[in-house]
Design a protein around this motif. Structure first.
Motif: not given
Lengths: 616, 616
Positions: B41, B206, B210, B215, B222, B224, B487, B490-491, B494
């Protein structure tokens, strides 16, 4: 172009040799025939044109793979049309650079039965190509086998195979090289010490020619000679070459330049290395562009596989080489002006063809001082032939140059003081609006790249998009790189630099004193081709700031041949582009005009002045 | 920024552990502390901030190497200033991306005595990083040793080390994801079949979030959760996660989306793989961005190490994600308009600082629908702090926002329908001519990239120079990339796409539906920083031609926050740039104006209209 070469019988013989345990320990399921020779040369002596012999495809780049079922040829966008015309139905063309195309490794991994043996001649494949292919094949359960004893294509070729060239080697005077071979070797030794190398093995022919200040004639267009060079930390320089090529003049040259060179037979390189590598206390340096066969002689832990120091030194031209290249381009431009002026008149008679035109151009080059020969086969191409990017006219394809079609002429000369490479595209009648728009966008791309300012040492691929953007803007593009390095009376294509969307693995970044080509194009299959090619020199840029003291660079165009202004659409040009073009044309007049006058080419001089009238 | 962290004692302990045969079989001469966690990460949970703990340097990218004599930290241009301020004298900063800088491998090869042992935790280093480093070290006579039993930094950290996060996992509704987890897994299975893979191991957090439409909150910013996912050809989906994080809602979500998932304890991944890999008849797919530790469990010949199919699927947003990202950026723009309007007034009181400003901005974001949190720590930086590219204000460095200095604000939000990331630089008084010229050139670069047309599937690195050219023209540049993927909730960073002078190893090329940032900048150390960042969507371009049917693409900017026009030098702008800016500002009014009205932010709406007055 001739009809495709019939290859059925040749492939049958090759496939039978692939199973013949006289030559292979176990049958091969595939055999790779690369383009290169034992020195990974781009241009080849006739005796090394194995891939052309087996496949019929004569282009400069391409790899053939023959399996029991298939015969495939990988080549890039420059050659798609040519390859499809030259190869018969036994062959499948695989288009590199097109999305979704498999690499040779991926294709072999997919097509072969598990546990297959893929053979190749280890002297003809570079380590950089061999190693990842081996890894890829092994990951798929296959193996890559060096077939070192005999080249299977040579066995098919047999009696028909041309003999190796035997031309003598010539010294090149200090007035052209700017630095003695002794001093060059000293620089090499100092870089070897820095890397902890006690031996450097040089296999690239242009590197050997450059460092020794010698030139040869073994390969058409490239003034090099077959040889290997080994330099050891104790300043021993060993040259492996057929002794017949070394004249008294060469021995005196070494004496004059203060270089001690011991001469060995060409084929003794293997035994010499086998004897002396184990003695080395330091590491052994061999470029990973050298053959797998030679590289594998060195224990992996002892190897340095970076490009040689010679490769880098050669790319940065010294002041004498810079002056020589600049001068050679002026003389070369004079020859082109003579040709285009002559062509403008002659075309009306309808008798000039691609071939006869190219010959006439060669005559004009021959008039020039220090001319040696062509630097590559002239690409003289009319109309649809212009879309075949590396087209060479043959009696079967020879087209008349007319006032109806675009004429693309890509040519270059070898002069004692430099190598040239220039492309101009002209229309001797009335071009269509579409042809003009394409031409204008090619010009805009050439301008954008040729005038850009960039930080020192950025790699050439960072500049590629500048040349393409004006084409992309309207949905056009071209399937070749934008620039290549060029030698000083050496190979017309010279590494390790270049400009392409592809990254070059050994690109050291652009530095002052380097020279590259700037040659965007546009090609419409079956219709026409446009390319504009200049050679540019990397020079310091004058910028108001100098971020992090990196030094900013730009290009100076040393090719001085008019760009046909009637092909330009004024509305598509910016003010900057117009004034750049007018300045460039003024320079063509200033530099080439006096030479044409001196040579008595009054008509060509008038043509030069007409073609360089300011626009806008 | 606090004074540098004292690391003398920590390094002493670490060096003693490097020789302690309780943890290492033989003493190590070097120990590498990478930046990542077991999932590679970029942003880290506190318990994983080992490199920050040992070195003091808290930036998001950087690798520490500790030898008996040295402690060195490699990081890139974004962090040179920050790292040099955060680290004490025990540490040497090694600047990546600066010509002549040695890589870690080259540095270790050079500095260590022959035959040295270099250790690293194999779960924290990706295979893609481990393998070439190992090759490099072995070529220099050293070895790279996986120290798997215990992380040596964790042993130094001991009692002080934070506990791993324990937050629960939340389902994300189809209205936000646009595709059920069942259908996503079906697509994955079909790609596995195409590659002959019977098992896919997913380690990127992520990617797991996804594909499962879940989540979490384990890593700040993030959304995640720590987990591994294994998908096998027989449609078995195994999720490795602390069971406490899986609520009833998650189980129902799997039921509703028709996905069978078996839950295993997080730490059982190794034993699961050890048990099931030998059973696989097909190949085992693990991205080479996964850890060396996990990758090494798979026999080399059985591995596929390309990026996972999920990585690519995630990068091309589906219509629901596209709409969500577009909408989230409108709401995010509203929050920024409110902040800048408020700031314009408040700055005169002299009480707003980098920190209090960032807090105010967060409040405005919290007002927005579907807001979840920040997508990264806000970079709120005044004057010289703006030159620290990834600066985060701390109480010690907190600077008042005034009318005297440039203010750079780079921030973003997580919304249920999308992730945002936007940078604007403003001056609330009278900027200098130099600041304006730099700003103008940054804007020109952003325009050039944001409006360019390019062939489908070209890689992002081909576009990088467009954003730099206006700076290069005057000898300026910036030491960071130009764009990153982003994302959908998300992140904020990405893969596998991006825009940089560096090539990205797994770049599949730009395709319709991808989103990236467009963020050139200019930084003058000790003085100011300028960055303009938009998120852009890849859309089809309308071109008169379509060369080789490749399809041409362009960008649509979805960030809708005014560019401060008073910072622009009109003479440096082209007509095209002026009309582009005016069109952009009209769009900001059209899209963000109504929302500000609806939210009752009359002053912000007035500010928006003032700031988007047409120029030129």
């Amino acid at each position: 172009m001739s009809p495709p070469k019939p290859t059925g019988q040749l492939l049958k013989k090759l496939r039978s040799l692939m199973k013949n345990i006289k030559y292979v320990t176990e049958p091969l399921q595939a055999y790779i025939i690369p383009s290169g020779d034992a020195h990974q040369s781009e241009y080849l002596a006739d005796c090394d044109k194995r891939r052309a012999f087996i496949s019929g495809f004569t282009g400069s780049a391409g790899t053939a793979v023959v399996t029991e079922q298939h015969a495939c040829l990988w080549t890039d966008g420059r050659y798609f049309l040519q390859a499809s015309k030259e190869m018969d139905d036994n062959w499948t063309l695989i288009k590199e650079g097109v999305p979704g195309t498999l690499t040779q490794g991926a294709w072999l991994a997919k097509m072969l039965p598990v546990g297959s043996r893929v053979g190749a001649d280890p002297s003809l494949v570079s380590y950089a190509t061999w190693k990842p292919l081996q890894t890829h094949l092994e990951a798929a359960g296959h193996s890559l086998i060096p077939i070192a004893g005999a080249n299977l294509v040579d066995l098919v070729w047999d009696q028909e195979k041309p003999l190796p060239p035997t031309g003598i080697v010539q010294p090149l005077a200090l007035a052209y090289t700017g630095k003695s071979s002794h001093d060059k070797v000293e620089d090499v030794l100092s870089q070897m010490r820095e890397k902890g190398a006690s031996m450097l093995i040089v296999t690239a022919l242009d590197e050997i020619a450059w460092v020794l200040n010698l030139r040869g004639s073994d390969i058409p267009y490239n003034p090099v000679f077959f040889s290997y060079l080994v330099i050891t930390g104790n300043s021993q320089v060993s040259l492996f070459i057929d002794e017949g090529k070394i004249t008294h003049a060469v021995r005196s040259h070494f004496g004059e330049e203060g270089l001690q060179v011991s001469i060995h037979p060409y084929e003794k390189i293997h035994s010499f290395l086998n004897e002396h590598i184990p003695e080395q206390e330091g590491r052994v340096w061999i470029s990973n562009n050298s053959s797998y066969g030679l590289t594998a002689l060195i224990p992996e832990k002892q190897r340095i596989t970076e490009i040689t120091p010679i490769c880098l030194m050669k790319a940065v031209k010294n002041p004498v080489e810079i002056q020589g290249l600049t001068n050679a381009h002026i003389r070369d431009a004079a020859a082109l002006c003579c040709y285009f002026a002559w062509l403008e008149k002659e075309v009306l008679r309808g008798t000039v063809t691609e071939i006869s035109g190219a010959k006439k151009l060669e005559e004009f080059r021959k008039e020039q001082e220090d001319y040696v020969g062509l630097s590559f086969a002239t690409i003289s191409s009319v109309g649809p032939n212009g879309a075949i990017i590396h087209y060479q006219p043959s009696p079967e394809t020879d087209r008349t140059i007319t006032t109806e079609e675009l004429y693309l002429c890509d040519s270059g000369g070898q002069y004692l003081d430099g190598t040239t490479d220039v492309t101009r595209t002209i229309h001797l009648g009335t071009p269509t609006q579409y042809e003009k728009e394409c031409f204008t966008r090619v010009f805009k791309g050439q301008f954008s790249l040729g005038s850009c300012i960039f930080p020192s040492k950025i790699k050439g691929n960072c500049l590629d998009t500048l040349a393409r953007k004006p084409l992309w803007d309207v949905g056009l593009d071209y399937l070749h790189g934008t620039g290549h390095g060029i030698g000083a009376y050496l190979n017309v294509h010279e590494g390790p630099i270049g400009v392409s969307w592809r990254t070059l693995p050994d690109d050291p970044g652009l530095q002052e004193g380097m020279f590259i080509s700037n040659e965007p194009g546009y090609y419409e299959d079956g219709k026409f081709g446009i390319r504009l090619e200049n050679i540019v020199r990397v020079v310091p840029a004058s910028t108001p700031h100098n971020f992090k003291d990196r030094g900013f660079l730009t290009f100076e165009t040393i090719t001085l041949v008019p760009i046909q202004t009637k092909m330009l659409v004024p509305e598509v040009l910016t003010e900057k582009e117009v004034s750049y073009l007018n300045d460039y044309h003024a320079l063509c007049r200033e530099k080439v005009g006096p030479l044409l006058k001196k040579l008595g080419h009054q008509e060509a001089r008038e043509w030069l002045y007409r073609e360089t009238e300011p626009i806008g």
